[in-house]
Design a protein around this motif. Structure first.
Motif, mmCIF file in Angstrom:
data_model
loop_
_atom_site.group_PDB
_atom_site.id
_atom_site.type_symbol
_atom_site.label_atom_id
_atom_site.label_comp_id
_atom_site.label_asym_id
_atom_site.label_seq_id
_atom_site.Cartn_x
_atom_site.Cartn_y
_atom_site.Cartn_z
ATOM 1 N N ILE A 277 0.814 -1.223 0.000
ATOM 2 C CA ILE A 277 0.000 0.000 0.000
ATOM 3 C C ILE A 277 0.847 1.272 0.000
ATOM 4 O O ILE A 277 0.315 2.363 -0.226
ATOM 5 C CB ILE A 277 -0.961 0.057 1.212
ATOM 6 C CG1 ILE A 277 -0.191 0.217 2.540
ATOM 7 C CG2 ILE A 277 -1.898 -1.144 1.216
ATOM 8 C CD1 ILE A 277 -1.046 0.623 3.717
ATOM 9 N N LYS B 246 0.448 3.854 -2.800
ATOM 10 C CA LYS B 246 -0.877 4.471 -2.774
ATOM 11 C C LYS B 246 -0.975 5.508 -1.665
ATOM 12 O O LYS B 246 -1.593 6.567 -1.841
ATOM 13 C CB LYS B 246 -1.966 3.399 -2.567
ATOM 14 C CG LYS B 246 -2.063 2.391 -3.692
ATOM 15 C CD LYS B 246 -3.116 1.342 -3.369
ATOM 16 C CE LYS B 246 -3.173 0.256 -4.414
ATOM 17 N NZ LYS B 246 -4.167 -0.799 -4.075
ATOM 18 N N VAL B 247 -0.376 5.197 -0.522
ATOM 19 C CA VAL B 247 -0.391 6.143 0.597
ATOM 20 C C VAL B 247 0.353 7.423 0.209
ATOM 21 O O VAL B 247 -0.131 8.536 0.437
ATOM 22 C CB VAL B 247 0.234 5.508 1.853
ATOM 23 C CG1 VAL B 247 0.467 6.562 2.932
ATOM 24 C CG2 VAL B 247 -0.663 4.402 2.382
ATOM 25 N N LYS C 6 -1.687 9.435 -2.211
ATOM 26 C CA LYS C 6 -2.835 10.082 -1.575
ATOM 27 C C LYS C 6 -2.399 11.314 -0.800
ATOM 28 O O LYS C 6 -3.075 12.343 -0.822
ATOM 29 C CB LYS C 6 -3.542 9.095 -0.651
ATOM 30 C CG LYS C 6 -4.924 9.574 -0.203
ATOM 31 C CD LYS C 6 -5.651 8.486 0.531
ATOM 32 C CE LYS C 6 -7.105 8.870 0.750
ATOM 33 N NZ LYS C 6 -7.929 8.723 -0.446
ATOM 34 N N ILE D 35 -5.937 6.785 6.897
ATOM 35 C CA ILE D 35 -5.221 5.784 6.120
ATOM 36 C C ILE D 35 -4.039 5.307 6.976
ATOM 37 O O ILE D 35 -3.679 5.963 7.952
ATOM 38 C CB ILE D 35 -4.707 6.330 4.769
ATOM 39 C CG1 ILE D 35 -3.744 7.511 4.992
ATOM 40 C CG2 ILE D 35 -5.867 6.770 3.891
ATOM 41 C CD1 ILE D 35 -3.089 8.012 3.708
ATOM 42 N N ASP E 220 -9.981 4.846 4.021
ATOM 43 C CA ASP E 220 -9.685 4.355 2.675
ATOM 44 C C ASP E 220 -9.008 2.997 2.807
ATOM 45 O O ASP E 220 -7.828 2.904 3.142
ATOM 46 C CB ASP E 220 -8.777 5.347 1.943
ATOM 47 C CG ASP E 220 -8.562 4.963 0.479
ATOM 48 O OD1 ASP E 220 -8.834 3.798 0.114
ATOM 49 O OD2 ASP E 220 -8.109 5.828 -0.304
ATOM 50 N N SER F 70 -8.014 0.921 0.680
ATOM 51 C CA SER F 70 -6.921 0.647 -0.261
ATOM 52 C C SER F 70 -5.598 1.215 0.217
ATOM 53 O O SER F 70 -4.543 0.863 -0.308
ATOM 54 C CB SER F 70 -7.259 1.216 -1.647
ATOM 55 O OG SER F 70 -7.246 2.630 -1.639
ATOM 56 N N CYS F 71 -5.657 2.107 1.212
ATOM 57 C CA CYS F 71 -4.441 2.715 1.780
ATOM 58 C C CYS F 71 -4.225 2.262 3.216
ATOM 59 O O CYS F 71 -3.587 2.968 4.011
ATOM 60 C CB CYS F 71 -4.528 4.239 1.705
ATOM 61 S SG CYS F 71 -4.426 4.913 0.029
ATOM 62 N N HIS G 184 -6.665 -6.132 -1.342
ATOM 63 C CA HIS G 184 -5.588 -5.588 -2.180
ATOM 64 C C HIS G 184 -5.304 -6.460 -3.397
ATOM 65 O O HIS G 184 -4.589 -6.060 -4.282
ATOM 66 C CB HIS G 184 -4.307 -5.428 -1.339
ATOM 67 C CG HIS G 184 -4.499 -4.549 -0.156
ATOM 68 N ND1 HIS G 184 -4.968 -3.259 -0.247
ATOM 69 C CD2 HIS G 184 -4.290 -4.768 1.171
ATOM 70 C CE1 HIS G 184 -5.043 -2.729 0.969
ATOM 71 N NE2 HIS G 184 -4.642 -3.617 1.833
#
Length: 198
Positions: free
Chosen positions: A39, A42-43, A46, A133, A160, A162-163, A192
């Motif tokens: 992740i 992505k973090v 974001k 997140i 979130d 996904s994060c 994920h």
């Protein structure tokens, strides 16, 4: 706790992003997981794209870790203050420093100091929503999400998925279900590995 270099700035109806414990020990250190590594991009993305203030937390322990309740239940030394594993991931720390963001060092899963700050600053900032997140979904993310929802029950709280990553994928999903039950909105991909969404 780091001082906010933008103290004088008044933000109206801001969306606040909380980045929970993105530290080396939780990503690729003592308690790191494959999911936490996965992740990370992505973090970072974001954080870079977020339009509004960002607050970071660091899990923080002392040299007496094994004498604490957590140390007795989880006998793996991690996030000892000023150690390499305690540090935020370098790129994330750079982003935090550049923005002059607040960083809360927390000695337990949930931060009473953080929840109190968010409640007391609500009148000034009029937070529109808060999004969390980070790591770990089933420990520190859920703890802080529930504390914030408790002190400001009318404030929309989002996570979130996904994060976020849990200690295991199963515990990640279980924690998301608990938060959904407590009227915290889950967004992003839960698994994920698949396209499943909340």
């Amino acid at each position: 706790r780091r001082e906010n270099k933008k103290k004088g700035m008044v933000i109206v109806m801001a969306k606040l992003l909380l980045v929970i414990d993105m530290q080396k020990d939780f990503v690729d250190g003592a308690l790191g997981t494959e999911e936490a590594v996965k992740i990370l991009p992505k973090v970072i993305q974001k954080i870079k794209e977020h339009q509004g203030p960002i607050i970071y937390t660091r899990d923080t322990h002392g040299e007496d870790y094994f004498n604490t309740q957590e140390g007795k239940r989880l006998p793996v030394v991690h996030c000892v203050k000023e150690s390499q594993g305690w540090q935020l991931i370098p790129e994330i720390m750079e982003l935090a420093d550049k923005a002059g963001s607040l960083v809360f060092d927390k000695p337990s899963f949930g931060s009473l100091e953080l929840a109190t700050y968010i409640k007391e600053s609500y009148k000034e900032h009029q937070w529109e929503e808060i999004q969390l997140i980070g790591l770990c979904t089933d420990i520190c993310v859920v703890s802080n999400a529930l504390m914030i929802k408790s002190v400001l029950p009318e404030l929309p709280v989002f996570v979130d998925a996904s994060c976020c990553a849990g200690v295991t994928p199963e515990k990640h999903k279980a924690a998301l279900e608990v938060m959904k039950s407590c009227q915290i909105t889950i967004m992003g991909r839960i698994d994920h590995e698949t396209d499943g969404t909340a």
